[in-house]
Design an enzyme around this catalytic site. Sequence first.
Site, PDB file in Angstrom:
ATOM      1  N   GLY A  51       0.457  14.961  -3.105  1.00  0.00           N
ATOM      2  CA  GLY A  51      -1.004  14.978  -3.238  1.00  0.00           C
ATOM      3  C   GLY A  51      -1.407  13.791  -4.088  1.00  0.00           C
ATOM      4  O   GLY A  51      -0.559  13.171  -4.733  1.00  0.00           O
TER       5      GLY A  51
ATOM      6  N   GLN B 173       2.231  -5.947  -3.251  1.00  0.00           N
ATOM      7  CA  GLN B 173       2.620  -5.980  -1.831  1.00  0.00           C
ATOM      8  C   GLN B 173       3.938  -5.216  -1.601  1.00  0.00           C
ATOM      9  O   GLN B 173       4.204  -4.278  -2.320  1.00  0.00           O
ATOM     10  CB  GLN B 173       2.725  -7.417  -1.298  1.00  0.00           C
ATOM     11  CG  GLN B 173       1.397  -8.145  -1.223  1.00  0.00           C
ATOM     12  CD  GLN B 173       0.885  -8.607  -2.568  1.00  0.00           C
ATOM     13  OE1 GLN B 173       1.609  -9.223  -3.313  1.00  0.00           O
ATOM     14  NE2 GLN B 173      -0.360  -8.319  -2.866  1.00  0.00           N
TER      15      GLN B 173
ATOM     16  N   ALA C 224      -3.623  -7.439  -4.034  1.00  0.00           N
ATOM     17  CA  ALA C 224      -3.067  -6.090  -4.133  1.00  0.00           C
ATOM     18  C   ALA C 224      -4.162  -5.081  -4.478  1.00  0.00           C
ATOM     19  O   ALA C 224      -5.228  -5.456  -4.945  1.00  0.00           O
ATOM     20  CB  ALA C 224      -1.990  -6.060  -5.221  1.00  0.00           C
ATOM     21  N   GLY C 225      -3.876  -3.813  -4.255  1.00  0.00           N
ATOM     22  CA  GLY C 225      -4.799  -2.758  -4.669  1.00  0.00           C
ATOM     23  C   GLY C 225      -3.970  -1.559  -5.077  1.00  0.00           C
ATOM     24  O   GLY C 225      -3.347  -0.929  -4.229  1.00  0.00           O
ATOM     25  N   HIS C 226      -3.904  -1.281  -6.369  1.00  0.00           N
ATOM     26  CA  HIS C 226      -3.086  -0.171  -6.857  1.00  0.00           C
ATOM     27  C   HIS C 226      -4.012   0.961  -7.301  1.00  0.00           C
ATOM     28  O   HIS C 226      -4.799   0.797  -8.226  1.00  0.00           O
ATOM     29  CB  HIS C 226      -2.195  -0.646  -8.009  1.00  0.00           C
ATOM     30  CG  HIS C 226      -1.172  -1.660  -7.570  1.00  0.00           C
ATOM     31  ND1 HIS C 226      -0.385  -2.371  -8.429  1.00  0.00           N
ATOM     32  CD2 HIS C 226      -0.819  -2.071  -6.335  1.00  0.00           C
ATOM     33  CE1 HIS C 226       0.416  -3.170  -7.738  1.00  0.00           C
ATOM     34  NE2 HIS C 226       0.160  -3.013  -6.464  1.00  0.00           N
ATOM     35  N   THR C 227      -3.911   2.093  -6.622  1.00  0.00           N
ATOM     36  CA  THR C 227      -4.835   3.207  -6.867  1.00  0.00           C
ATOM     37  C   THR C 227      -4.162   4.284  -7.700  1.00  0.00           C
ATOM     38  O   THR C 227      -3.052   4.709  -7.391  1.00  0.00           O
ATOM     39  CB  THR C 227      -5.265   3.810  -5.507  1.00  0.00           C
ATOM     40  OG1 THR C 227      -5.770   2.761  -4.704  1.00  0.00           O
ATOM     41  CG2 THR C 227      -6.321   4.892  -5.684  1.00  0.00           C
TER      42      THR C 227
ATOM     43  N   ASP D  54       0.811  -1.237   0.000  1.00  0.00           N
ATOM     44  CA  ASP D  54       0.000   0.000   0.000  1.00  0.00           C
ATOM     45  C   ASP D  54       0.835   1.273   0.000  1.00  0.00           C
ATOM     46  O   ASP D  54       0.436   2.294   0.554  1.00  0.00           O
ATOM     47  CB  ASP D  54      -0.956   0.036   1.217  1.00  0.00           C
ATOM     48  CG  ASP D  54      -1.756  -1.233   1.339  1.00  0.00           C
ATOM     49  OD1 ASP D  54      -2.244  -1.697   0.305  1.00  0.00           O
ATOM     50  OD2 ASP D  54      -1.868  -1.773   2.456  1.00  0.00           O
TER      51      ASP D  54
ATOM     52  N   LYS E  51       2.435   2.370  -5.152  1.00  0.00           N
ATOM     53  CA  LYS E  51       3.216   1.939  -6.321  1.00  0.00           C
ATOM     54  C   LYS E  51       2.500   2.270  -7.623  1.00  0.00           C
ATOM     55  O   LYS E  51       3.128   2.567  -8.627  1.00  0.00           O
ATOM     56  CB  LYS E  51       3.446   0.418  -6.265  1.00  0.00           C
ATOM     57  CG  LYS E  51       4.258  -0.038  -5.074  1.00  0.00           C
ATOM     58  CD  LYS E  51       4.349  -1.549  -5.011  1.00  0.00           C
ATOM     59  CE  LYS E  51       3.134  -2.268  -4.490  1.00  0.00           C
ATOM     60  NZ  LYS E  51       2.758  -2.041  -3.111  1.00  0.00           N
TER      61      LYS E  51
HETATM   62  P1  IMP Z   1      -2.597 -12.738   1.607  1.00  0.00           P
HETATM   63  O1  IMP Z   1      -1.581 -12.188   0.670  1.00  0.00           O
HETATM   64  O2  IMP Z   1      -4.023 -12.406   1.255  1.00  0.00           O
HETATM   65  O3  IMP Z   1      -2.393 -14.197   1.861  1.00  0.00           O
HETATM   66  O4  IMP Z   1      -2.369 -12.017   3.024  1.00  0.00           O
HETATM   67  C1  IMP Z   1      -1.178 -12.206   3.768  1.00  0.00           C
HETATM   68  C2  IMP Z   1      -0.761 -10.912   4.461  1.00  0.00           C
HETATM   69  O5  IMP Z   1      -0.356  -9.960   3.477  1.00  0.00           O
HETATM   70  C3  IMP Z   1      -1.890 -10.219   5.234  1.00  0.00           C
HETATM   71  O6  IMP Z   1      -1.310  -9.569   6.346  1.00  0.00           O
HETATM   72  C4  IMP Z   1      -2.415  -9.185   4.246  1.00  0.00           C
HETATM   73  O7  IMP Z   1      -3.047  -8.103   4.879  1.00  0.00           O
HETATM   74  C5  IMP Z   1      -1.121  -8.768   3.588  1.00  0.00           C
HETATM   75  N1  IMP Z   1      -1.314  -8.239   2.237  1.00  0.00           N
HETATM   76  C6  IMP Z   1      -1.513  -8.940   1.098  1.00  0.00           C
HETATM   77  N2  IMP Z   1      -1.626  -8.114   0.056  1.00  0.00           N
HETATM   78  C7  IMP Z   1      -1.457  -6.867   0.523  1.00  0.00           C
HETATM   79  C8  IMP Z   1      -1.416  -5.570  -0.098  1.00  0.00           C
HETATM   80  O8  IMP Z   1      -1.511  -5.401  -1.314  1.00  0.00           O
HETATM   81  N3  IMP Z   1      -1.230  -4.521   0.745  1.00  0.00           N
HETATM   82  C9  IMP Z   1      -1.057  -4.672   2.080  1.00  0.00           C
HETATM   83  N4  IMP Z   1      -1.064  -5.855   2.700  1.00  0.00           N
HETATM   84  C10 IMP Z   1      -1.255  -6.944   1.919  1.00  0.00           C
END
Ligand code: IMP
Length: 427
Positions: free
Chosen positions: A419, A230, A47-50, A21, A24
Amino acid sequence: MLSHLWNSKKPLAVLGAQWGDEGKGRVVDHLAEHADYVVRFNGGANAGHTIIVDGKKTVTHLLPSGIIREGSKNILGPGVVCSLDVLRQELAIAERCKAQVLLDRSTPIVHSIHQWFDAARESSGGIGTTKRGIGPAYEDMAARRSVRLGDMTNVNKLRKALTDSHYYRERAAASKAYSHIDLPPFPSLDEVIHNIMSYRDDVLPYLCDSREIVYTALLREQKVLFEGGQGVMLDVFGGSAPHTTSSLCTAAGISATFGCYQFGAVIGVSKAYTTRVGDGPFPTELKTDLGDKIRQHGQEFGATTGRPRRCGWLDLIALRYAVRMGGITHLMITKLDTLSVLNWVYACYAYKFENKKLHHSDTLTSRVLREAEPLWSEWNGWNDISHCRKIAELPIQAIEYLRFIKTVADRPILAVGVGPERHQVAV
Ligand code: IMP
């Protein structure tokens, strides 16, 4: 803005330098403007890329953030695990934006059995995963029993992939271990097959051999940009087990899947503070009103799950470790503007561990992170910086803060986010 990085004629990589987060997506978005290919190499729909352009927010989870640029070519690599429902949604975004997508035919599918086990384990004391089935999908990959996108060409091939070596029977038997928990029924084999095949027409037109494409592109000195999901602190090897994700979040993830060992730059993206979602040690966490203030001002809520992110001061020891483990050559600092609301800013420049200062070569194991006592440096706060487009235009306190980051992490800072908009960057 960062286009000079392409002069090396080598590929570029963007990695998260914290616990995910970091922002990226926007760095990839900038570099994608001049890239021939944007390649997502690890993770999955966790993942979440904004990216925010002209006030319009787009969040991608699976496909590279490049898909919002018209004419871009975006590759999903074989080290990613692919959730088909998310893929369908993001193919629609790519089509709307007139971007091209290529999917490696070896990419493992995340199917309903994986999601079932992830949910089951989380219901009985997990680690706070995103419940997207990511861990179980990577388990199958390591155990050589993945179902791959290429298996969707033919239903018999798919059935075989799910039943070889008694895969389905064994998983169904293992599901009985959770019979004491209230869970949805374990999916039948036909349901799994039917669900996967319902995405067949979405997937088949895009299948490719992405390793061949990337290799050829590099031979031709084309511009290849690798995007990580990640962050290094969640890496399956370098992170603090068991509170990690299941993939390679370092530059090694690119080398392992694409055989690419040289980079023009490996850009580690770090926020100006630290956040973490899910369980696991977090030495600089602020469990106070201040943490809430950063969360609210920085809008620190998960882009994938909506969970409130845990917030804390910048942990430079973790950042320095991520630089070392990730192969990071340069830094980009995001969300410096979030700290503008504070009167004082702190950063952790050392850990006290077992009554001594932790040595910089020590490994950040779970125990170290759990027991570390942060030592702090302090700065006066600064006011609104959202108009600054050059680092030199920032208030002196912010410049000193950045200098300190550069010194402790021992890497140059390429740019700073001031920003959320595409153009709100100081270089
Ligand atoms: P999983 O990848 O869903 O198996 O989660 C394993 C750990 O990685 C957990 O603590 C999730 O919150 C964290 N995690 C997985 N993907 C992300 C991400 O894109 N951002 C932040 N934390 C992540």
